[in-house]
Design a protein around this motif. Structure first.
Motif, PDB file in Angstrom:
ATOM      1  N   GLY A 148       3.332  11.417 -10.430  1.00 53.66           N
ATOM      2  CA  GLY A 148       2.697  12.703 -10.661  1.00 53.66           C
ATOM      3  C   GLY A 148       1.612  12.622 -11.718  1.00 53.66           C
ATOM      4  O   GLY A 148       1.180  11.552 -12.137  1.00 53.66           O
ATOM      5  N   ILE A 149       1.192  13.787 -12.156  1.00 51.43           N
ATOM      6  CA  ILE A 149       0.092  13.869 -13.114  1.00 51.43           C
ATOM      7  C   ILE A 149       0.647  13.723 -14.525  1.00 51.43           C
ATOM      8  O   ILE A 149       1.533  14.463 -14.917  1.00 51.43           O
ATOM      9  N   VAL A 150       0.115  12.797 -15.282  1.00 47.08           N
ATOM     10  CA  VAL A 150       0.639  12.552 -16.632  1.00 47.08           C
ATOM     11  C   VAL A 150      -0.329  13.005 -17.710  1.00 47.08           C
ATOM     12  O   VAL A 150      -0.167  12.692 -18.876  1.00 47.08           O
ATOM     13  N   THR A 151      -1.380  13.724 -17.291  1.00 48.90           N
ATOM     14  CA  THR A 151      -2.385  14.111 -18.278  1.00 48.90           C
ATOM     15  C   THR A 151      -1.803  15.070 -19.314  1.00 48.90           C
ATOM     16  O   THR A 151      -1.089  16.011 -18.990  1.00 48.90           O
ATOM     17  N   PRO A 173      -5.264   8.078 -17.449  1.00 52.67           N
ATOM     18  CA  PRO A 173      -4.577   9.300 -17.001  1.00 52.67           C
ATOM     19  C   PRO A 173      -4.106  10.205 -18.140  1.00 52.67           C
ATOM     20  O   PRO A 173      -4.020  11.413 -17.958  1.00 52.67           O
ATOM     21  N   ALA A 223       2.636   6.531  -6.826  1.00 50.17           N
ATOM     22  CA  ALA A 223       1.711   7.536  -7.346  1.00 50.17           C
ATOM     23  C   ALA A 223       2.276   8.938  -7.173  1.00 50.17           C
ATOM     24  O   ALA A 223       2.232   9.756  -8.089  1.00 50.17           O
ATOM     25  N   LEU A 224       2.800   9.187  -5.978  1.00 48.60           N
ATOM     26  CA  LEU A 224       3.308  10.539  -5.737  1.00 48.60           C
ATOM     27  C   LEU A 224       4.525  10.835  -6.589  1.00 48.60           C
ATOM     28  O   LEU A 224       4.738  11.966  -7.034  1.00 48.60           O
ATOM     29  N   ASP A 276      -7.823  11.578 -19.902  1.00 47.93           N
ATOM     30  CA  ASP A 276      -8.629  12.070 -18.786  1.00 47.93           C
ATOM     31  C   ASP A 276      -9.759  13.013 -19.180  1.00 47.93           C
ATOM     32  O   ASP A 276      -9.644  14.241 -19.082  1.00 47.93           O
ATOM     33  N   MET A 290       0.843  -1.198   0.000  1.00 49.78           N
ATOM     34  CA  MET A 290       0.000   0.000   0.000  1.00 49.78           C
ATOM     35  C   MET A 290       0.875   1.243   0.000  1.00 49.78           C
ATOM     36  O   MET A 290       0.649   2.170  -0.770  1.00 49.78           O
ATOM     37  N   GLN A 305       2.492   1.613  -3.299  1.00 56.44           N
ATOM     38  CA  GLN A 305       1.609   2.156  -4.328  1.00 56.44           C
ATOM     39  C   GLN A 305       1.496   3.665  -4.186  1.00 56.44           C
ATOM     40  O   GLN A 305       1.540   4.399  -5.175  1.00 56.44           O
ATOM     41  N   LEU A 306       1.323   4.124  -2.956  1.00 54.53           N
ATOM     42  CA  LEU A 306       1.192   5.564  -2.742  1.00 54.53           C
ATOM     43  C   LEU A 306       2.459   6.294  -3.156  1.00 54.53           C
ATOM     44  O   LEU A 306       2.426   7.354  -3.792  1.00 54.53           O
TER      45      LEU A 306
END
Lengths: 635, 174, 313
Positions: free
Chosen positions: B12-15, B66, B8-9, B69, B1, B4-5
């Motif tokens: 970052g945002i891949v949009t 992502p 994710a951090l 989006d 867990m 995974q976090l």
């Protein structure tokens, strides 16, 4: 002629209700007529508890009699009904043992006759048989207990028993309690003595079922209260503890059995068992609090139990009358043949909804108030020091909570499958609304449910009087104003009127908001979204059995399903299946595990004893001689 | 867990930003300015497969990931046409799906859009003229916009959806 | 009197107005945690505004139950908003306790389940059946957690509990308190239909519990139902925050204290929102018949909390 009888009983019921309410507020009286009943004469006495139960019986009778005037299924059995309600009214008033037992037996016999309404049906015959055996077994226990008590107090009058209660020896006290509790518990439908209830109540015509569930089983509670608090005096802890545990078990067994049932009236019968369990939780708590010396807390529990008794009479009678209207309109009690009845029977549906909402204890209706009180009474266990007793209360609390949730689920099923969506059979598609008097009766009971809920601040003081009269203390544990009543200084408070007002305002506010926001007013009519399928039929809907499926899985350890599957293949090849038969019947576990083994043992014993009846005259003479010798030697 | 976090951090945002796409055919007229204003900030889309080969569906499913989006523009896929404002129809509309498509449209509350995605939805595409095909969404429903392509890329789908509700593609640059 | 009414109205407005923001916050945060930009924070408001202006389609199979259910849901949430302590230690309508709150939620579930059955579709019936099963199994945990709180605070009255814990923090400084919090948190997940019990964003009807019942709603009915769901989440979170961590709630209803109370409420809700978003991201949805096991686990936690009161006395 039947209509005349029912009109008379309706008026008598209202009169009894008024007299009973008078009794609650202190208008006591006694009646003594020497000759009518052997061993003491006919003796009637009114006191607050008797008044409460008389009012309950009277008003329920009024509603069911009004219903019966227009109900086709009530054409037969009017005189048995008359005897039944007369006996129901006499039981709470009885002031000596013989009057009580006589009234009790008339009540049982009259209801037995009424259960045998359709006597050609084998199921009905079996139901009546089980009912007769169990009610007389209960009567035997009552007789034994009362005679024991009479032998030790020297009198058959209840007033004398009340006076002599503190002086009884513990062994006698316990024996009397066990015998009388068995008798009264079997009448009330407490697990494991409940097996007659789900057989007899559905078999009887609906106005009789309503009376049996609403009034008759409450007299079992009446008896338990009399024994536990008056005749056998304050008892040891195990009395209250046993009642509390039996209450929890009854509540859970009742509602779990109701959840998986597809017969509407049997579902309601099981639900009665559940509610009797809830009442017993209150009674058991009261006895435990009395034992612990906290009379004020006992009063709260007793008020909760009595209030729930009254409420249950109101909403269970309403539900049974509604079920009767549905069964009469569609010709069947099977919920899987109903559906869409809200459009064909709008009045019945609305009244049944009020009953379903009340029994699911949704605020601000009456069921909510009494369950709230029961919870508060259980939570008062924080004030009792003994950890063992606290554990019992914690179990009671958790059990009651589970029951409450399951009840809501059960009545979503009962109302939803019966009344909503599309009709599942031709009979349901052509059902007709109930007659006028039937509708008036149901509407009256629905109004009573609402009134008992909103008027809680008036009912609670009245019931507190009754509790105070039983506990012998001048308790005022439930402080009240006109709007609110509360338990303890700041423990909890409730205001049904304010809640109702708030809910009403909450209903109106979104409407106002929508108008202000300019939402389109009219809705377009269409067909149900079915993922593009061409035709919607009733076969696509959920059935009663399907609705209960999650519960069947979660509570598998309780239901113990036995699935039978038979595959009939073509004689030439087992790959071509002709027919598959699948059955997953509901099991009557108490009958299978408890009653059948006991009965088998009993029958085995009687077979052995039967050897005595050898038919040999010489043997019989020998028996007579032996008996004479024994009587001469043992004086 | 925790792993995974942390991933994710770290990622970052891949949009990605949306590029304007010129290939959209908007059949205007039916769509009033009022409807565009209604759906400008919130459009719920019900995707209907009217006999598609699922090539378009694969591209559409990329929209919820992502990189593309679609939710950042207020677009959202819903399960029931009762909740939908827009039907995104793919496939050449086979005969077997014509009635189902029509019922889906009837189940959708007004005002509503119909957007045909892919060459098949436009006019039958590869399968035009087949005995099993009715021939484009327009043969069954009134269409408001067509996104051509076989299959249209997620970028084209997104630009098309935005144009259908009157949002400039540059809105998505943020 | 008028002051009380104004405060009551303010509470309802805060709940009704703040609930979409809470839902939007959870959604956006969940998106960010998986690398998406995600919807805007205020997206739920745009959704509601649009729904209010759309037409409603009602099936001919349904009855008045279907039409009245959204209003009933909103009504129960409004009453719950009136009685939950939000930014005042003692809410304006002081007569209510935890038991009433629990039954108000059951009221909403009851009618929503009926509405699910009313349309006569298989999905609606399935949603209703599952929803009432989950709700019924969550009830014992709620009541035993109430018992745990009542044992410590010696009241079930919401305002009284908050005041008692705020006044005597040592009552709350024991592991049993946190056990009750954990139990009620799990119940919140079940009752509001969040992961791991129910995925609010799923499109597969067979995996739906709450969403399956609302498949038939549209237009302003849908707006009211979604709004009521958001309010339920808001109220549960506010309850968890204020019953278990009641510090910083002013007792007086001066304007300044109200503002402080509101800020503190927002802070607590933000913490819980972040927690919920992280939990929903890292946990997968449970198989349907594993949910009773999870609820039984939460019941065990609540029971341990009750036992700890006796053991630590």
């Amino acid at each position: 002629m039947a209509a005349l009888v029912y009109t008379v009983t309706a008026i008598a019921g209202i009169a009894a209700g008024v007299v009973g309410i008078g009794g609650v507020f202190g208008a006591t009286f006694t009646v003594h007529i020497a000759r009518i009943v052997p061993l003491g004469g006919l003796e009637l006495a009114m006191d607050p508890l008797a008044g409460l139960f008389l009012a309950l019986v009277g008003l329920t009778t009024a509603a069911t009699s009004l219903y019966a005037i227009g109900y086709a299924g009530a054409a037969r059995g009017a005189y048995a009904y008359l005897a039944f309600v007369t006996a129901l009214g006499l039981v709470p008033l009885a002031a000596n043992a013989m009057t009580f037992l006589l009234a009790w037996e008339i009540m049982s016999l009259a209801s037995w006759v009424l259960v045998l309404d359709r006597r050609d049906d084998a199921d009905v015959q079996r139901a009546a048989w089980v009912y007769a055996v169990m009610t007389h077994a209960g009567l035997a226990c009552l007789l034994a207990g009362m005679l024991l008590l009479a032998a030790h107090t020297g009198s058959l009058r209840f007033a004398d028993w009340r006076a002599a209660a503190p002086a009884l020896a513990p062994a006698i006290r316990n024996a009397v309690w066990v015998l009388l509790a068995l008798g009264f518990a079997s009448k009330a439908g407490v697990v494991p003595l409940h097996v007659w209830l789900p057989l007899a109540h559905p078999a009887a015509p609906s106005h009789v079922s309503a009376l049996m569930s609403g009034a008759m089983i409450k007299l079992g509670i009446y008896g338990l209260l009399r024994v536990g608090l008056e005749w056998a005096g304050p008892g040891p802890t195990w009395w209250g503890g046993t009642l509390l545990m039996l209450g929890v078990v009854s509540a859970l067994v009742g509602i779990l059995s109701a959840l998986v049932d597809t017969d509407l009236k049997r579902l309601l019968a099981f639900s009665s068992i559940e509610n009797v369990g809830v009442i017993l939780i209150g009674v058991g708590s009261a006895l435990l609090f009395v034992r612990a010396g906290t009379e004020a807390l006992a009063a709260i529990a007793l008020v909760a139990a009595l209030y729930h008794t009254v409420n249950h009479a109101a909403f269970k009678a309403l539900l049974f009358l509604g079920a009767g209207a549905v069964a009469h309109a569609t010709g069947t009690r099977n919920m899987d043949a109903h559906g869409g009845l809200i459009k064909r029977l709008p009045w019945t549906a609305a009244c049944f909804l009020v009953g379903a909402v009340s029994i699911s204890a949704l605020p601000p209706f009456n069921g909510f108030v009494s369950e709230w009180l029961t919870f508060q009474a259980l939570l008062q266990s924080v004030r009792v020091a003994e950890p063992g007793v606290s554990l019992l209360f914690a179990i009671g609390t958790a059990g009651l909570a589970l029951t409450a949730g399951l009840t809501a689920a059960c009545f979503v099923k009962a109302f939803g499958i019966t009344f909503l969506a599309l009709p599942r059979s031709d009979a349901a598609a052509h059902a007709h609304e109930a007659t006028a008097t039937m509708r008036w009766a149901m509407a009256g009971l629905a109004a009573a449910c609402v009134a008992l809920g909103l008027g809680a601040t008036v009912v609670v003081p009245a019931v507190t009087r009754v509790a105070a009269s039983m506990l012998g203390a001048a308790v005022a544990p439930l402080h009240g104003t006109t709007l609110t009543f509360s338990v303890g200084a700041d423990f909890a408070s409730l205001s049904p009127l304010l809640i109702a007002a708030a809910l009403g305002a909450g209903l109106v506010a979104p409407r106002v908001f929508l108008v202000v926001a300019g939402s389109p007013r009219r809705a377009r009519l269409g067909e149900t979204w079915g993922c593009g399928r061409i035709l919607q039929t009733a076969r696509m809907q959920y059935t009663a059995g399907a609705f209960a499926d999650p519960f069947k899985r979660v509570f598998r350890f309780f239901y113990r399903p036995v699935k039978r599957r038979e595959v009939v293949a073509h004689p030439d090849s087992r790959f071509f299946v002709r027919r598959i038969e699948y059955a997953n019947p509901a099991r009557a576990l108490f009958e299978e595990w408890l009653y059948h083994p006991v009965l088998r043992g009993l029958v085995g014993i009687t077979h052995r004893v039967q050897a005595l009846q050898s038919g040999n005259a010489a043997a019989y003479l020998g028996y007579i001689l032996a008996a004479l010798l024994i009587l001469l030697v043992v004086r | 867990m925790i792993r995974q976090l942390r991933l994710a951090l770290r990622t970052g945002i891949v949009t990605e930003a949306v590029a304007p796409d010129e290939n959209l055919e908007v059949l205007g007229g039916r769509l009033g300015e009022a409807a565009r204003r209604l759906f400008g900030r919130s459009l719920h889309i019900r995707q209907v497969d009217a006999g598609s080969c699922n090539g378009c569906e694969l591209e559409i499913s990329g929209l919820t990931g992502p990189h593309y989006d679609l939710e950042r523009f207020g677009l959202h896929f819903v399960a029931s046409p009762r909740h939908a404002d827009c039907l995104l129809v793919t496939g050449p509309v086979t005969r077997n799906m014509a009635e189902a498509l029509r019922r889906t449209w009837e189940a959708t509350p007004d005002p509503k859009l119909v957007i045909a995605a892919g060459d098949c939805a436009r006019d039958g595409g590869l399968f035009a003229g087949s005995y099993a095909v009715v021939g484009g969404v327009e043969a069954v429903l009134p269409v408001d916009a067509i996104i051509p392509g076989c299959p249209p890329s997620p970028r084209a789908l997104l630009a098309g959806l935005l144009a259908a509700i009157g949002r400039r593609a540059a809105d998505g640059a943020r | 009197m008028t002051r009380d009414l104004a405060l009551a109205l303010l509470q309802v407005l805060v709940v009704a107005g703040g609930a979409p923001l809470l839902v939007g916050g959870v959604r956006t945060l969940k998106a960010r945690l998986v690398g998406r930009r995600g919807p805007r924070l205020l997206q739920p408001y745009a959704d509601l505004a649009k729904l209010l202006r759309k037409e409603a389609v009602v099936s001919t199979t349904t009855s008045w139950i279907f039409r009245i259910t959204p209003y009933v849901l909103m009504s129960t949430m409004v009453v719950a908003a009136l009685i939950v302590p939000l930014f005042l230690a003692r809410p304006v309508l002081d007569f209510a306790g935890l038991v009433l709150l629990m039954y108000l939620f059951v009221f909403g579930t009851f009618f929503l389940a009926l509405a699910g059955l009313d349309a006569g579709s298989a999905f609606g019936g399935m949603g209703s059946s599952r929803e009432v099963a989950v709700a019924a199994l969550a009830e014992p945990t709620i009541v035993v957690a109430i018992l745990a709180l009542a044992l410590r605070a010696e009241s079930t009255n919401l305002g009284a509990i908050v005041e008692r814990f705020a006044r005597e923090p040592q009552l709350a400084a024991n592991p049993g308190h946190l056990l009750a919090f954990a139990a009620l948190f799990l119940v919140m997940l079940a009752e509001t239909g969040r992961l791991p019990v129910d995925n609010p964003a799923t499109h597969l009807e067979l995996t739906m519990i709450h969403e399956a019942m609302v498949l038939e709603y549209s237009g302003h009915y849908l707006a009211l139902v979604e709004w009521a769901s958001a309010m339920k989440l808001f109220l549960f979170m506010a309850l968890l925050a204020n019953l278990f961590f009641p510090w910083g709630m002013p007792g007086s209803s001066e304007l300044g204290s109200l503002a402080i109370g509101l800020v503190i409420l927002i802070a607590k809700l933000t913490v819980l929102t972040v927690g919920l978003a992280v939990l929903e991201t890292v946990v997968a949805k449970l198989r349907l018949f594993r949910v009773p096991e999870m609820l039984a686990g939460s019941f065990a936690l609540a029971l341990l909390s009750v036992l700890s009161v006796f053991l630590l006395k």
